[in-house]
Write a protein that holds these residues in place. Structure first.
Motif, PDB file in Angstrom:
ATOM      1  N   SER A  60     -72.375  53.117 -35.866  1.00  0.00           N
ATOM      2  CA  SER A  60     -73.618  53.777 -36.259  1.00  0.00           C
ATOM      3  C   SER A  60     -73.594  55.288 -36.051  1.00  0.00           C
ATOM      4  O   SER A  60     -73.324  55.775 -34.969  1.00  0.00           O
ATOM      5  CB  SER A  60     -74.785  53.223 -35.449  1.00  0.00           C
ATOM      6  N   ARG A 103     -79.636  44.917 -39.209  1.00  0.00           N
ATOM      7  CA  ARG A 103     -79.787  44.224 -37.921  1.00  0.00           C
ATOM      8  C   ARG A 103     -81.265  44.038 -37.604  1.00  0.00           C
ATOM      9  O   ARG A 103     -81.711  42.960 -37.226  1.00  0.00           O
ATOM     10  CB  ARG A 103     -79.112  45.057 -36.814  1.00  0.00           C
ATOM     11  N   CYS A 104     -82.047  45.107 -37.772  1.00  0.00           N
ATOM     12  CA  CYS A 104     -83.477  45.020 -37.471  1.00  0.00           C
ATOM     13  C   CYS A 104     -84.165  44.068 -38.440  1.00  0.00           C
ATOM     14  O   CYS A 104     -85.071  43.339 -38.053  1.00  0.00           O
ATOM     15  CB  CYS A 104     -84.117  46.406 -37.498  1.00  0.00           C
ATOM     16  N   ILE A 114     -72.812  47.738 -35.915  1.00  0.00           N
ATOM     17  CA  ILE A 114     -73.549  49.002 -35.849  1.00  0.00           C
ATOM     18  C   ILE A 114     -73.237  49.736 -34.556  1.00  0.00           C
ATOM     19  O   ILE A 114     -73.083  50.938 -34.531  1.00  0.00           O
ATOM     20  CB  ILE A 114     -75.061  48.729 -35.946  1.00  0.00           C
ATOM     21  N   LYS A 115     -73.121  48.943 -33.502  1.00  0.00           N
ATOM     22  CA  LYS A 115     -72.872  49.555 -32.201  1.00  0.00           C
ATOM     23  C   LYS A 115     -71.601  50.406 -32.251  1.00  0.00           C
ATOM     24  O   LYS A 115     -71.530  51.496 -31.700  1.00  0.00           O
ATOM     25  CB  LYS A 115     -72.737  48.457 -31.146  1.00  0.00           C
ATOM     26  N   LEU A 133     -82.136  57.471 -36.535  1.00  0.00           N
ATOM     27  CA  LEU A 133     -81.835  56.043 -36.382  1.00  0.00           C
ATOM     28  C   LEU A 133     -81.721  55.296 -37.704  1.00  0.00           C
ATOM     29  O   LEU A 133     -81.503  54.100 -37.716  1.00  0.00           O
ATOM     30  CB  LEU A 133     -82.929  55.382 -35.521  1.00  0.00           C
ATOM     31  N   GLU A 183     -79.610  53.304 -28.247  1.00  0.00           N
ATOM     32  CA  GLU A 183     -80.368  54.046 -29.268  1.00  0.00           C
ATOM     33  C   GLU A 183     -81.556  54.767 -28.638  1.00  0.00           C
ATOM     34  O   GLU A 183     -81.904  55.880 -29.051  1.00  0.00           O
ATOM     35  CB  GLU A 183     -80.832  53.083 -30.364  1.00  0.00           C
ATOM     36  N   SER A 202     -80.419  48.517 -28.557  1.00  0.00           N
ATOM     37  CA  SER A 202     -81.427  49.577 -28.620  1.00  0.00           C
ATOM     38  C   SER A 202     -81.520  50.379 -27.322  1.00  0.00           C
ATOM     39  O   SER A 202     -82.166  51.422 -27.292  1.00  0.00           O
ATOM     40  CB  SER A 202     -82.793  49.009 -29.013  1.00  0.00           C
ATOM     41  N   ARG A 260     -76.679  49.824 -41.451  1.00  0.00           N
ATOM     42  CA  ARG A 260     -76.307  48.642 -40.664  1.00  0.00           C
ATOM     43  C   ARG A 260     -77.360  48.325 -39.615  1.00  0.00           C
ATOM     44  O   ARG A 260     -77.665  47.168 -39.332  1.00  0.00           O
ATOM     45  CB  ARG A 260     -74.935  48.859 -40.026  1.00  0.00           C
ATOM     46  N   ARG A 261     -77.964  49.380 -39.044  1.00  0.00           N
ATOM     47  CA  ARG A 261     -79.050  49.138 -38.088  1.00  0.00           C
ATOM     48  C   ARG A 261     -80.238  48.524 -38.832  1.00  0.00           C
ATOM     49  O   ARG A 261     -80.905  47.626 -38.326  1.00  0.00           O
ATOM     50  CB  ARG A 261     -79.454  50.454 -37.418  1.00  0.00           C
ATOM     51  N   ASP A 265     -79.916  54.036 -40.184  1.00  0.00           N
ATOM     52  CA  ASP A 265     -78.551  53.685 -40.552  1.00  0.00           C
ATOM     53  C   ASP A 265     -78.612  52.331 -41.260  1.00  0.00           C
ATOM     54  O   ASP A 265     -79.338  51.439 -40.817  1.00  0.00           O
ATOM     55  CB  ASP A 265     -77.716  53.575 -39.263  1.00  0.00           C
ATOM     56  N   GLY A 283     -75.472  43.462 -35.252  1.00  0.00           N
ATOM     57  CA  GLY A 283     -75.597  44.599 -34.333  1.00  0.00           C
ATOM     58  C   GLY A 283     -74.277  45.084 -33.792  1.00  0.00           C
ATOM     59  O   GLY A 283     -74.100  46.280 -33.578  1.00  0.00           O
TER      60      GLY A 283
END
Ligand code: SF4
Length: 249
Positions: free
Chosen positions: A71, A101-102, A67-68, A93, A190, A187, A97-98, A95, A64
């Motif tokens: 992103s 992470r998810c 991404i932060k 949303l 986000e 998030s 990299r996200r 992405d 994460g």
């Protein structure tokens, strides 16, 4: 919503709350209390997993962090009025990299839930994650199948996104707490980006509707003016003909 559908399909369900991703703890507890109230009213049991935010930070957060910083969901896609607006929140949303992470987050929680299901003697598992249009449903499906296969139980996957609006309406009617971010600390930003996007999209849609109404009104006026001009020309023609006829008499 998934619980209602699963009950209707004849399943005997129990909910397992596996959410070490949620921060801060007060938010974690608030959502749990809300779930317990709803479950009690609906007549099903809730079991709470271990709340281990440190484990989530160790396993998921490092993905994460990247991404932060980078992103597009929080950067270029959202920056500046000239940037084209994504078609949907999912696109905003989406992405890579996200997504990873998810995936790590889903995996951690679904594995925990699948292990608890085995310990509890359950024969299958579904997930409420599949109701949100803001999640990566394809990834959830893969991770559910994987966790269930590893644990030796059946995976019950269904794409519940078509029920999202209904679920939203019901939760509003019941006066339930409605979270405004997915759960992890990343998030939060986000969620803010999503709300800003929805606001901007509504503003643009409103402006487009107004422009369309104005264009229709202008066309209507133009048409009326043409009709009036034609009627006046015809009236003048008739007056001239009448004058000529009277002159001949
Ligand atoms: S956005 Fe939601 S699913 Fe993705 S990492 Fe954060 S808490 Fe997990």
């Amino acid at each position: 919503m998934p619980t209602r559908l699963l009950l209707e399909e004849g399943h005997d369900i129990t909910v397992f709350y596996a959410n070490s991703n949620i921060a801060p703890r007060a938010e974690y507890e608030r959502r749990l209390v809300e779930l317990e109230k709803y479950a009690e009213a609906q007549g099903f049991a809730v079991f709470e997993g271990e709340y281990e935010p440190a484990a989530w930070e160790r396993v998921v957060a490092p993905i994460g962090e990247a991404i932060k910083d980078l992103s597009p969901a929080l950067g270029s896609k959202h920056a500046g009025d000239d940037a084209p607006l994504p078609e949907s929140v999912a696109e905003l949303l989406d992405d890579e990299r996200r997504r990873e992470r998810c995936r790590a987050c889903y995996r951690m929680r679904l594995e925990e839930a699948a292990n608890a299901a085995v310990e509890g003697g359950f024969d299958g598992m579904a997930t409420t994650l599949a109701v949100s249009p803001y999640q990566f449903t394809d990834v959830i499906h893969e991770e559910l199948e994987r966790a269930c296969a590893d644990a030796g139980i059946a995976a019950h996957f269904e794409d519940y996104r078509p029920y999202y609006d209904e679920a939203t309406r019901i939760s509003r009617e019941l006066g339930m707490y409605r979270q405004n971010y997915c759960g992890c600390r990343f998030s939060v930003a986000e969620g803010e980006a999503t709300r800003a996007y929805i606001k901007q999209k509504r503003k643009l849609e409103k402006a487009a509707r107004r422009a369309e109404r104005e264009s229709e009104e202008a066309a209507r006026k133009e048409h009326a003016a043409q009709k009036r001009a034609y009627a006046e020309a015809q009236a003048r023609k008739r007056a001239v003909l009448k004058a000529l006829r009277e002159k001949k008499k």
